[in-house]
Design a protein around this motif. Structure first.
Motif, mmCIF file in Angstrom:
data_model
loop_
_atom_site.group_PDB
_atom_site.id
_atom_site.type_symbol
_atom_site.label_atom_id
_atom_site.label_comp_id
_atom_site.label_asym_id
_atom_site.label_seq_id
_atom_site.Cartn_x
_atom_site.Cartn_y
_atom_site.Cartn_z
ATOM 1 N N ALA A 60 1.144 -1.461 -0.174
ATOM 2 C CA ALA A 60 -0.353 -0.165 0.311
ATOM 3 C C ALA A 60 0.631 1.669 -0.330
ATOM 4 O O ALA A 60 0.935 2.648 -0.969
ATOM 5 N N MET A 61 1.877 0.736 0.851
ATOM 6 C CA MET A 61 3.180 2.218 1.165
ATOM 7 C C MET A 61 3.460 2.086 -0.599
ATOM 8 O O MET A 61 3.744 3.727 -1.324
ATOM 9 N N SER A 62 3.618 2.081 -1.337
ATOM 10 C CA SER A 62 4.346 2.016 -2.238
ATOM 11 C C SER A 62 3.545 2.046 -3.760
ATOM 12 O O SER A 62 4.206 2.351 -4.357
ATOM 13 N N LYS A 63 1.980 1.609 -3.378
ATOM 14 C CA LYS A 63 1.277 1.823 -4.645
ATOM 15 C C LYS A 63 1.194 3.255 -4.905
ATOM 16 O O LYS A 63 -0.546 3.981 -4.911
ATOM 17 N N THR A 64 1.242 4.852 -4.185
ATOM 18 C CA THR A 64 0.923 5.761 -4.652
ATOM 19 C C THR A 64 0.718 5.847 -5.971
ATOM 20 O O THR A 64 1.240 5.507 -6.756
ATOM 21 N N GLN A 105 17.822 -9.171 -13.765
ATOM 22 C CA GLN A 105 15.610 -9.111 -14.509
ATOM 23 C C GLN A 105 15.078 -10.228 -13.720
ATOM 24 O O GLN A 105 13.812 -10.743 -13.571
ATOM 25 N N ALA A 106 15.268 -9.646 -12.332
ATOM 26 C CA ALA A 106 14.300 -11.264 -11.693
ATOM 27 C C ALA A 106 13.238 -10.190 -11.656
ATOM 28 O O ALA A 106 11.762 -11.292 -11.480
ATOM 29 N N VAL A 107 12.816 -8.811 -12.420
ATOM 30 C CA VAL A 107 11.053 -8.597 -12.073
ATOM 31 C C VAL A 107 10.926 -8.463 -13.711
ATOM 32 O O VAL A 107 11.867 -8.224 -14.556
ATOM 33 N N GLU A 108 9.959 -9.840 -13.913
ATOM 34 C CA GLU A 108 10.083 -9.790 -15.663
ATOM 35 C C GLU A 108 8.544 -8.854 -15.637
ATOM 36 O O GLU A 108 7.724 -8.192 -16.796
ATOM 37 N N GLY A 109 7.716 -8.035 -14.743
ATOM 38 C CA GLY A 109 6.438 -8.180 -14.962
ATOM 39 C C GLY A 109 5.852 -7.282 -13.672
ATOM 40 O O GLY A 109 5.936 -7.613 -12.534
ATOM 41 N N ILE A 110 5.472 -6.231 -13.245
ATOM 42 C CA ILE A 110 4.511 -5.543 -12.098
ATOM 43 C C ILE A 110 3.828 -5.044 -12.332
ATOM 44 O O ILE A 110 2.860 -4.968 -12.960
ATOM 45 N N ASN A 217 19.790 5.841 -8.007
ATOM 46 C CA ASN A 217 19.384 5.184 -7.368
ATOM 47 C C ASN A 217 18.979 3.914 -8.357
ATOM 48 O O ASN A 217 17.843 3.240 -7.120
ATOM 49 N N PHE A 218 19.295 3.246 -8.289
ATOM 50 C CA PHE A 218 19.596 1.598 -9.087
ATOM 51 C C PHE A 218 19.164 0.433 -7.956
ATOM 52 O O PHE A 218 17.986 -0.244 -8.535
ATOM 53 N N GLU A 219 19.055 0.342 -7.534
ATOM 54 C CA GLU A 219 18.949 -0.742 -6.387
ATOM 55 C C GLU A 219 18.201 0.202 -5.280
ATOM 56 O O GLU A 219 16.626 -0.929 -4.718
ATOM 57 N N ALA A 220 17.524 1.425 -5.126
ATOM 58 C CA ALA A 220 15.797 1.466 -4.972
ATOM 59 C C ALA A 220 14.920 1.426 -5.606
ATOM 60 O O ALA A 220 14.156 0.648 -5.792
ATOM 61 N N VAL A 221 15.464 1.369 -7.156
ATOM 62 C CA VAL A 221 14.409 0.711 -8.506
ATOM 63 C C VAL A 221 14.530 -0.549 -8.494
ATOM 64 O O VAL A 221 12.794 -0.702 -8.106
ATOM 65 N N TYR A 222 15.414 -1.497 -8.172
ATOM 66 C CA TYR A 222 15.291 -2.556 -8.004
ATOM 67 C C TYR A 222 14.088 -3.181 -6.642
ATOM 68 O O TYR A 222 13.639 -4.172 -7.034
ATOM 69 N N ASN A 223 14.491 -2.267 -5.594
ATOM 70 C CA ASN A 223 13.412 -3.103 -4.179
ATOM 71 C C ASN A 223 11.993 -3.118 -4.824
ATOM 72 O O ASN A 223 11.432 -2.571 -4.291
#
Length: 246
Positions: A60-64, A105-110, A217-223
């Motif tokens: 919920a917090m990330s779904k702004t 490439q661990a994330v294939e879709g969101i 910061n790609f680590e933040a994008v990845y997380n």
């Protein structure tokens, strides 16, 4: 002519105060404790509501409802001198190289909520069983294309699958155009120094990677992406398709 100093505490009031009347200062003191108590109750209720929301809906917090590009800060980076030649992502095929690309490439879709779909004007025909829609972030598609082109350099090692009408050179051309458009859409404005490949002959130049650049910061994008990914069995109608993992 001199005036004598009068002590205000000893001076008789010009108007008699009515008996039992509360002074303004007393009124303020009367309201202090109830105001503090009311504020404390409201604050505790707000914290309780926030805790229940996050506990019940971990995302919920990330779904702004805002564009992902607005969520991440940038930072200044200076790459090492051998950044382009000494990387785990390039070179001859190896288990370490494949593992590094797999993690990247661990994330294939969101998963995208209906509110976000409306704000982003997103048109996705792949729906999820929780009411969200499936989508792919552009950076992931770019990484997919880079890896696909790399694997094409080693056809004896990698078997590149996919739809027959969208594989081989056709997919290569597709990926080249994807990357071309992405580079032109958001150009890298870093300024690179150059040096001679052969100082004595002054023939050919190389770019120096160790220039100052502003990077997300790609680590933040990845997380962030990891909190939005979904399993294949969440896709509506996936049963019996190539993505059916059951």
């Amino acid at each position: 002519m001199s005036f004598s100093k009068i002590n205000n505490d000893e001076q008789e009031p010009f108007l008699d105060k009515h008996e039992g009347e509360i002074s303004p200062k007393s009124r303020k003191r009367v309201w202090i404790l109830p105001s503090i108590a009311l504020f404390s109750v409201v604050a505790h209720l707000a914290l309780l509501l926030l805790w229940r929301t996050v506990w019940t809906h971990p995302n919920a917090m990330s779904k702004t409802v805002q564009k992902p590009s607005q969520l991440f800060k940038t930072q200044i980076e200076i790459w090492p001198e051998d950044a382009w030649d000494n990387s785990v992502y390039v070179g001859p095929p190896s288990k370490e190289l494949d593992a590094a690309w797999d993690k990247l490439q661990a994330v294939e879709g969101i998963s995208v909520s209906p509110e976000e779909v409306a704000k982003l004007d997103l048109k996705s025909r792949v729906h999820l069983k929780n009411g969200d829609q499936a989508a792919v972030m552009g950076y992931f598609h770019n990484l997919h294309c880079l890896r696909y082109l790399y694997q094409g350099l080693h056809p004896d090692i990698y078997v590149r699958g996919g739809d027959p009408g969208h594989s081989g050179h056709h997919h290569d051309y597709h990926c080249i155009e994807v990357l071309r458009r992405s580079v032109l859409c958001q150009p890298d404005f870093s300024v690179h120094g150059i040096h001679w490949q052969h100082e004595d002959k002054k023939v050919g130049v190389d770019l120096q990677p160790e220039s100052k650049r502003e990077c997300v910061n790609f680590e933040a994008v990845y997380n962030y992406s990891m909190t939005r990914r979904f399993p294949y069995d969440m896709i509506v109608g996936v049963e019996g398709s190539a993505y059916d993992t059951s």
